[in-house]
Scaffold this active site. Structure first.
Site, PDB file in Angstrom:
ATOM      1  N   GLU A 138       0.860  -1.264   0.126  1.00 40.53           N
ATOM      2  CA  GLU A 138       0.004   0.112  -0.033  1.00 40.53           C
ATOM      3  C   GLU A 138       0.770   1.274   0.092  1.00 40.53           C
ATOM      4  OE1 GLU A 138      -3.955  -1.682   1.972  1.00 40.53           O
ATOM      5  OE2 GLU A 138      -2.727  -0.470   3.303  1.00 40.53           O
ATOM      6  N   GLU A 173      -7.109  -7.477  -1.281  1.00 38.63           N
ATOM      7  CA  GLU A 173      -7.544  -7.434   0.137  1.00 38.63           C
ATOM      8  C   GLU A 173      -9.050  -6.701   0.125  1.00 38.63           C
ATOM      9  OE1 GLU A 173      -5.334  -4.945   3.055  1.00 38.63           O
ATOM     10  OE2 GLU A 173      -3.504  -5.714   2.455  1.00 38.63           O
TER      11      GLU A 173
END
Length: 881
Positions: free
Chosen positions: A457, A554
């Site tokens: 991320e 995710e």
């Protein structure tokens, strides 16, 4: 401590020199704190916290508020020490090395009171030459520095500009500046885990002695050439050559099952040397490839390699070699802008079905082989084929990857950088280079590892400006990002491993990110790469809120773990949803309220007055909510694999967050701490089935898709039934006899306006009825039975409180639970529980549409019928009101 002499697999003849001795320093050491007020025995491998707990100086660190109570342990500086005799004559060996496979993290190492080196990276192996300081009797000390204090010092030394985030959110109760230390990032806390930045020797430590040359590492990389349609194995052997003269010799590789034997001459110069060999596999021999779970076998071939070197030195190693290819396909899609993003294994497109893996404990010395086997087997039992080893934890133990090889679990491997910006000083980058080189060499022989990902991320964090950096400084941070992940990590990976793809971040836009300078303009694009998606406020039963992305690596919703799991680390005053304990254990901001919000959209909150009972009921409802939310979302991704709608689709992966827990707390996990299955995991077993009917509504029309992970087309019969909640007998049945589900595709099998569906079942309304459906062949059930709710269950009419009784019998190693309902009504979300008895059921959290039902229980440890009867409880939605 134990002596391990590395004997040859074949007997040495006259003049043959075996590889030198390897003496493990595992076992009992001493550990003391900074002012020596505490000194006690400590097991190595192990951690300070574990030693203190083992000797009764602290309680279980996970008990109640001990993550705060024991913060002092991580702030102190501890010293590990031992004395040992070497069981060999040191004068007979040219070189003696001290090797640490893992030190956590910052330590000065003293060998016989001589400082021989320092460590500052948890993720690399350290090797120290002790030839000139080793004695017959030796002392060894590791003087650790608090990781918290070290990280703070490193941060303060970085004066040019801030490197955020400085500290975690207050809800996490964690430590600051974790991005300045090469240590498990979540050890300073995360939104699902505690802060325990412990100190210790977390992997093996040993003394090795040798003459002439020593084999440091050995890797096997099978490669397939499409032109010649032949396999080769790229073998890489790294030697430490102590001989001052060139060392010649012969290396022989044998793979008996493939009728392959090859000999090569090698010559080694003094120093660190790498030998690369190519072994050609005979084309007239059939090579069975390694396949992910659900797609074929995990065939491996026993291989031996013998180095016969000058001076009579012979080194022989054995390994299992697997053959498989992996491709990440990013190419144009008809009818859609952007590019595809999916994996081919051995030339076959594979839908990634699975979850995300986090460390199984804050203290790795507590992660046993049995626990790893249990957790990974549970993933396979839920029909998963992929786990993403998330970048805020650790590069997992060797055994983890070996088990994934054996079980057919593909591994998406992050490098250990997560949700932060990182410094790029020369010393930091040099440490990262050693870490990445070591880890790629350690892991690249595993067929289970299918992709390297530079970080978790951090690309999206920069583009969306999570950390509120001054826009004028963005260029500096982008430059640091490219320096670390592209110019450092990517370059090493490309040089060390050409057999699998690399992406700089997850989520990423893949090649689009590359063309845009490694920080994509729209990292949340559904038309490139992978995506992470979370939305705790929209109605999770509405599939239209989910992104029709190429691959979703995710996504998730929280729930609470079972009462029996929490009970071990709490006491009665903690057992309410609003207790201090419940608030303390929740590390995700507003997480408890977000769960209740989702629950209340479709269920009534518990109404029982007993506070403990109400707490248990709320736990149950959060698990129901989580399971139903992720079922809806996953089924949306599954049915999107074969279609493009408004330029979006061709979804080829669904990895929900997260598989496992690090402690007993509310989280996104489907497996509780210790391995107990939540309701979500039972749901995953069904929604990840190889063949699945998926039902949903769109613009008032009810659809059923058939989703196949099979390798050939299957003619099946789809049966759709409408039931009143008040009766298990179906009111109406619709049968589609000519459904042929194509291999590896999702396709419409049934569609009908809901109004027409209800009209044909005259006694049905949205509130009074539920839809069930399944696929079968020749009266044999071929898929799980799925269901679709026509209304929120808080609006459902006709439900009747069920009294479900059980009769338990033993059948070999298994137990049979024969369930009987006192009512003829349908009972939703029937939950069977045997408390803390380890094991799992064959099914759970189901809609009971039959009056009688048999469920198997698979115990993980020996138990008895009487123990199960005493621990057994059953809960359904109708019990709560």
């Amino acid at each position: 401590m134990h002596l391990h002499l590395l004997f040859l697999l074949a007997l040495c003849g006259a003049g043959c020199m075996a590889a030198g001795p390897s003496y493990s320093l595992r076992g009992s050491w001493r550990v003391s704190n900074g002012n020596s007020s505490l000194e006690l025995p400590a097991t190595v491998p192990g951690y300070v916290h574990s030693a203190l707990q083992q000797h009764g100086l602290i309680q279980d660190p996970y008990y109640r508020f001990n993550d705060l109570n024991y913060r002092w342990i991580s702030l102190d500086n501890w010293t590990y020490s031992t004395e040992f005799k070497i069981p060999f004559n040191r004068s007979e060996w040219q070189k003696v090395k001290l090797i640490f496979d893992g030190v956590d993290t910052v330590a000065e190492i003293l060998f016989n009171n001589v400082t021989i080196g320092k460590t500052d990276n948890m993720f690399t192996r350290y090797s120290f030459d002790v030839t000139n300081v080793v004695k017959d009797v030796n002392s060894l000390k590791l003087r650790f520095q608090s990781a918290v204090q070290y990280a703070e010092c490193q941060s303060k030394a970085h004066t040019q500009y801030r490197v955020p985030p400085e500290c975690p959110p207050v809800e996490q109760k964690g430590e600051c500046h974790v991005n300045f230390i090469r240590k498990e990032q979540c050890s300073f806390s995360w939104d699902w885990g505690p802060s325990f930045p412990s100190q210790g020797i977390w992997k093996d430590v040993r003394i090795e002695a040798y003459n002439i040359a020593h084999l440091d590492h050995l890797t096997f990389l099978p490669l397939y050439d499409n032109t010649s349609q032949a396999w080769t194995i790229e073998i890489e052997a790294s030697f430490d050559v102590v001989s001052t003269k060139p060392v010649g010799g012969q290396v022989t590789i044998a793979i008996p099952e493939l009728k392959t034997q090859q000999a090569n001459h090698i010559e080694l110069q003094h120093g660190q040397r790498i030998v690369k060999l190519l072994v050609k596999i005979r084309k007239d021999v059939t090579v069975e490839t390694w396949w992910p779970h659900g797609h074929g076998n995990q065939t491996g071939y026993n291989t031996t390699i013998l180095f016969a070197l000058d001076g009579g030195l012979k080194i022989e190693k054995a390994a299992k070699v697997y053959f498989r290819t992996v491709q990440l396909i990013e190419e144009p899609i008809t009818g859609s802008p952007g590019l595809s993003f999916y994996f081919k294994i051995n030339g076959l497109p594979i839908f990634l079905k699975g979850s995300n893996w986090i460390p199984a404990d804050s203290f790795q010395d507590k992660v046993t082989s049995e626990l790893l086997q249990l957790l990974l087997q549970s993933a396979v039992d839920a029909n998963m084929n992929t786990l993403r080893v998330w970048g805020g934890g650790i590069y997992e133990q060797d055994e983890f990857y070996a088990l994934c090889d054996e079980l057919g679990i593909m591994v998406w491997q992050d490098f250990m950088f997560a949700s932060a910006l990182y410094p790029t000083e020369p010393g930091f980058l040099e440490s990262v280079r050693k870490e990445v080189t070591y880890q790629v060499r350690r892991l690249k022989s595993h067929p289970s590892v299918i992709i390297w990902s530079g970080n978790n991320e951090n690309e999206v964090a920069l583009r969306v400006n999570w950390f509120h950096v001054n826009p004028r400084d963005l260029g500096t941070y982008i430059n640091d990002y490219v320096t670390l992940y592209v110019k450092t990590i990517r370059e090493i990976v490309l040089s060390e491993d050409r057999s699998r793809p690399f992406i700089a971040s997850s989520p990423t836009n893949g090649v689009k990110t590359m063309t845009e300078g490694w920080i994509s303009k729209d990292p949340y694009s559904t038309q490139y790469g992978d995506m992470h998606f979370y939305d705790y406020f929209s109605d999770c039963w509405d599939w239209k809120v989910f992104p029709k992305a190429r691959l979703v690596s995710e996504y998730g919703y929280q729930s609470w773990p079972s009462f029996s799991t929490l009970q071990k680390v709490s006491r009665q005053e903690d057992w309410s949803y609003s207790s201090r304990f419940s608030l303390h254990r929740q590390h995700h901001g507003n997480g408890n309220n977000e769960m209740l919000h989702q629950v209340q959209l479709h269920f009534q909150l518990p109404q029982r007055r007993d506070p403990v009972r109400a707490f248990k009921d709320t736990i149950y409802l959060t698990q129901v909510m989580q399971a139903q939310c992720i079922k809806t979302e996953t089924e949306f991704y599954l049915r999107s694999r074969s279609e493009i709608v408004n330029g979006e689709g061709h979804t080829m992966g669904a990895l929900y967050w997260q598989l496992n827990d690090i402690w007993q707390a509310p989280s996104w996990a489907s497996l509780e701490y210790g391995g107990k299955w939540k309701m979500l995991h039972y749901f995953a077993q069904r929604f990840f089935a190889p063949l699945l009917p998926v039902g949903f509504e769109d613009e008032g029309v009810f659809y059923v898709y058939g989703v196949s992970d099979l390798h050939k087309d299957y003619p099946t019969k789809l049966t759709v039934r409408l039931h009143r909640w008040s009766s298990q007998k179906p009111l109406c049945t619709f049968v589609s006899l000519s459904a042929v589900i194509k291999a590896g595709e999702a396709m419409v099998l049934f569609q009908m306006p809901v109004s027409k569906l209800l009209k044909r079942c005259k006694e049905c309304t949205r509130d009074t009825c539920v839809v069930s459906f399944y696929l079968s062949t020749d009266n044999e059930l071929f898929s799980p039975t799925n269901y679709h709710f026509l209304s929120s269950l808080k609006d459902a009419k006709g439900m009747v409180k069920a009294n479900i009784t059980v009769s338990i019998s033993q059948k070999g190693d298994l137990f049979v639970f024969d369930l009987k309902s006192s009512t003829s009504a349908i009972t939703p979300f029937v939950w069977l529980d045997v408390g803390s008895i380890p094991g799992r059921f064959s099914d759970n959290g189901f809609l009971m549409i039959k009056k009688e039902l048999s469920v198997l229980f698979y115990p993980w440890k020996p138990t008895s019928k009487s123990e199960l009867q005493q621990a057994f409880s059953v809960t359904s939605l109708t019990d709560l009101y």
